[in-house]
Design a protein around this motif. Structure first.
Motif, PDB file in Angstrom:
ATOM      1  N   VAL A  39       4.942  -1.228   1.327  1.00  0.00           N
ATOM      2  CA  VAL A  39       5.135  -0.557   2.618  1.00  0.00           C
ATOM      3  C   VAL A  39       4.771   0.906   2.419  1.00  0.00           C
ATOM      4  N   LEU A  40       4.042   1.477   3.380  1.00  0.00           N
ATOM      5  CA  LEU A  40       3.761   2.915   3.361  1.00  0.00           C
ATOM      6  C   LEU A  40       4.528   3.556   4.507  1.00  0.00           C
ATOM      7  N   GLU A  41       5.380   4.503   4.166  1.00  0.00           N
ATOM      8  CA  GLU A  41       6.159   5.234   5.172  1.00  0.00           C
ATOM      9  C   GLU A  41       5.539   6.621   5.312  1.00  0.00           C
ATOM     10  N   THR A  55      16.537  -1.020   3.355  1.00  0.00           N
ATOM     11  CA  THR A  55      17.672  -1.915   3.619  1.00  0.00           C
ATOM     12  C   THR A  55      17.187  -3.273   4.115  1.00  0.00           C
ATOM     13  N   ILE A  56      16.191  -3.267   5.022  1.00  0.00           N
ATOM     14  CA  ILE A  56      15.746  -4.546   5.611  1.00  0.00           C
ATOM     15  C   ILE A  56      14.629  -5.209   4.799  1.00  0.00           C
ATOM     16  N   LEU A  57      13.999  -4.448   3.880  1.00  0.00           N
ATOM     17  CA  LEU A  57      12.946  -5.009   3.016  1.00  0.00           C
ATOM     18  C   LEU A  57      13.263  -4.677   1.552  1.00  0.00           C
ATOM     19  N   PRO A  58      14.383  -5.226   1.034  1.00  0.00           N
ATOM     20  CA  PRO A  58      14.834  -4.808  -0.306  1.00  0.00           C
ATOM     21  C   PRO A  58      13.878  -5.190  -1.436  1.00  0.00           C
ATOM     22  N   ASP A  59      12.998  -6.170  -1.198  1.00  0.00           N
ATOM     23  CA  ASP A  59      12.105  -6.626  -2.272  1.00  0.00           C
ATOM     24  C   ASP A  59      10.717  -6.002  -2.209  1.00  0.00           C
ATOM     25  N   ARG A  60      10.474  -5.147  -1.237  1.00  0.00           N
ATOM     26  CA  ARG A  60       9.150  -4.505  -1.111  1.00  0.00           C
ATOM     27  C   ARG A  60       9.159  -3.134  -1.767  1.00  0.00           C
ATOM     28  N   GLU A  61       8.035  -2.807  -2.424  1.00  0.00           N
ATOM     29  CA  GLU A  61       7.855  -1.438  -2.889  1.00  0.00           C
ATOM     30  C   GLU A  61       7.552  -0.568  -1.673  1.00  0.00           C
ATOM     31  N   ILE A  62       8.180   0.592  -1.584  1.00  0.00           N
ATOM     32  CA  ILE A  62       7.959   1.492  -0.447  1.00  0.00           C
ATOM     33  C   ILE A  62       7.487   2.841  -0.987  1.00  0.00           C
ATOM     34  N   PHE A  63       6.285   3.249  -0.570  1.00  0.00           N
ATOM     35  CA  PHE A  63       5.762   4.573  -0.920  1.00  0.00           C
ATOM     36  C   PHE A  63       5.907   5.474   0.305  1.00  0.00           C
ATOM     37  N   VAL A  64       6.437   6.677   0.083  1.00  0.00           N
ATOM     38  CA  VAL A  64       6.737   7.580   1.193  1.00  0.00           C
ATOM     39  C   VAL A  64       5.890   8.846   1.060  1.00  0.00           C
ATOM     40  N   ASP A  80       8.307   8.220  -8.465  1.00  0.00           N
ATOM     41  CA  ASP A  80       7.111   7.364  -8.484  1.00  0.00           C
ATOM     42  C   ASP A  80       6.689   6.954  -7.072  1.00  0.00           C
ATOM     43  N   HIS A  81       7.636   6.977  -6.137  1.00  0.00           N
ATOM     44  CA  HIS A  81       7.357   6.466  -4.788  1.00  0.00           C
ATOM     45  C   HIS A  81       7.313   7.558  -3.727  1.00  0.00           C
ATOM     46  N   MET A  82       7.462   8.816  -4.122  1.00  0.00           N
ATOM     47  CA  MET A  82       7.382   9.935  -3.170  1.00  0.00           C
ATOM     48  C   MET A  82       6.049  10.637  -3.379  1.00  0.00           C
ATOM     49  N   ILE A  83       5.181  10.613  -2.384  1.00  0.00           N
ATOM     50  CA  ILE A  83       3.845  11.196  -2.497  1.00  0.00           C
ATOM     51  C   ILE A  83       3.811  12.455  -1.632  1.00  0.00           C
ATOM     52  N   VAL A  84       3.847  13.604  -2.301  1.00  0.00           N
ATOM     53  CA  VAL A  84       3.990  14.882  -1.599  1.00  0.00           C
ATOM     54  C   VAL A  84       2.617  15.513  -1.364  1.00  0.00           C
ATOM     55  N   GLY A  85       2.387  15.950  -0.137  1.00  0.00           N
ATOM     56  CA  GLY A  85       1.135  16.638   0.184  1.00  0.00           C
ATOM     57  C   GLY A  85       0.742  16.361   1.617  1.00  0.00           C
ATOM     58  N   GLU A  86      -0.397  16.907   2.009  1.00  0.00           N
ATOM     59  CA  GLU A  86      -0.929  16.655   3.341  1.00  0.00           C
ATOM     60  C   GLU A  86      -1.438  15.215   3.397  1.00  0.00           C
ATOM     61  N   ILE A  87      -0.955  14.462   4.371  1.00  0.00           N
ATOM     62  CA  ILE A  87      -1.270  13.031   4.441  1.00  0.00           C
ATOM     63  C   ILE A  87      -2.775  12.800   4.609  1.00  0.00           C
ATOM     64  N   LEU A 101      -3.317  -3.100  -1.018  1.00  0.00           N
ATOM     65  CA  LEU A 101      -3.292  -2.657   0.386  1.00  0.00           C
ATOM     66  C   LEU A 101      -1.911  -2.953   0.975  1.00  0.00           C
ATOM     67  N   ALA A 102      -1.544  -2.182   1.991  1.00  0.00           N
ATOM     68  CA  ALA A 102      -0.176  -2.235   2.526  1.00  0.00           C
ATOM     69  C   ALA A 102       0.042  -3.421   3.454  1.00  0.00           C
ATOM     70  N   ALA A 103       1.231  -4.035   3.327  1.00  0.00           N
ATOM     71  CA  ALA A 103       1.643  -5.077   4.266  1.00  0.00           C
ATOM     72  C   ALA A 103       2.137  -4.441   5.566  1.00  0.00           C
ATOM     73  N   LEU A 104       2.714  -3.250   5.446  1.00  0.00           N
ATOM     74  CA  LEU A 104       3.224  -2.521   6.624  1.00  0.00           C
ATOM     75  C   LEU A 104       3.013  -1.027   6.405  1.00  0.00           C
ATOM     76  N   VAL A 105       2.434  -0.385   7.410  1.00  0.00           N
ATOM     77  CA  VAL A 105       2.380   1.084   7.445  1.00  0.00           C
ATOM     78  C   VAL A 105       3.247   1.515   8.621  1.00  0.00           C
ATOM     79  N   HIS A 106       4.227   2.359   8.325  1.00  0.00           N
ATOM     80  CA  HIS A 106       5.025   2.940   9.421  1.00  0.00           C
ATOM     81  C   HIS A 106       4.629   4.408   9.544  1.00  0.00           C
TER      82      HIS A 106
END
Ligand SMILES: C[S@@+](CC[C@H](N)C(=O)[O-])C[C@H]1O[C@@H](n2cnc3c(N)ncnc32)[C@H](O)[C@@H]1O
Length: 170
Positions: A39-41, A55-64, A80-87, A101-106
């Motif tokens: 998941v990409l947040e 909470t709702i996707l406990p088994d997915r890796e989430i990159f923020v 490892d999962h916090m990507i800081v910078g201009e998107i 590739l992401a299953a979900l982009v929020h």
């Protein structure tokens, strides 16, 4: 006489509709998600939707992604999962770090300013499209323009709160 049907919609009502649509879309997608991938947040902010996603996707890796970390201390991803910078930069070049590739982009980057959101739509749409797996979903507070995606039906809250849900068709 001003009735409930004719009076203007207040900003509080738009905000509540937006949060309702956001939560509903994320939960609907979490229940339906049938493609592998992280998941990409986009937009950590206070960390509320990141906390809900984990909470709702406990088994997915989430990159923020965010340009800075201003979240509640209980809702900050590990390093490892916090990507800081201009998107605009980080999303374009996150492939080696994120992998599949992401299953979900929020995408929670809406400014509420229609012109600024049009500018974001122009550069964000192709970047998000490129990072989404076939069959993957995009939930967004900005209307996006992505040719290989279908726009999924929107509730009254999503219409009022300006939230969109897309699925990549191929
Ligand atoms: C509306 S807030 C996100 C709220 C968050 N999802 C939550 O539930 O708490 C938007 C965030 O996106 C970040 N942001 C907006 N545009 C950005 C950009 N172009 N690059 C990096 N971060 C950006 C802002 O710094 C802000 O923290």
């Amino acid at each position: 006489m001003t009735t409930e049907a004719t009076r203007r919609v207040s900003r509080l009502e738009v905000f509540i509709a937006r949060m309702t649509a956001q939560k509903t879309f994320l939960e609907e997608v979490a229940a339906a998600l049938d493609v592998p991938g992280p998941v990409l947040e986009l937009g950590l902010g206070n960390g509320r939707t990141f906390d809900h996603l984990r909470t709702i996707l406990p088994d997915r890796e989430i990159f923020v992604f965010d340009r800075s970390i201003t979240a509640h201390p209980a809702s900050i991803p590990d390093a490892d999962h916090m990507i800081v910078g201009e998107i605009r930069d980080t999303l374009a070049f996150c492939g080696p770090r994120v992998g599949a590739l992401a299953a979900l982009v929020h995408c929670d980057l809406g400014s509420g300013d229609p012109t600024a959101d049009l500018v974001k739509r122009a550069w964000l749409s192709p970047l998000i499209a490129e990072r989404t797996a076939p069959g993957g979903y995009v939930a967004s507070g900005i209307e996006l323009e992505m040719p290989d995606f279908e726009a999924l039906p929107r509730s009254a809250d999503a219409e009022r709160g300006r939230y969109w849900l897309y699925r990549k068709t191929r």
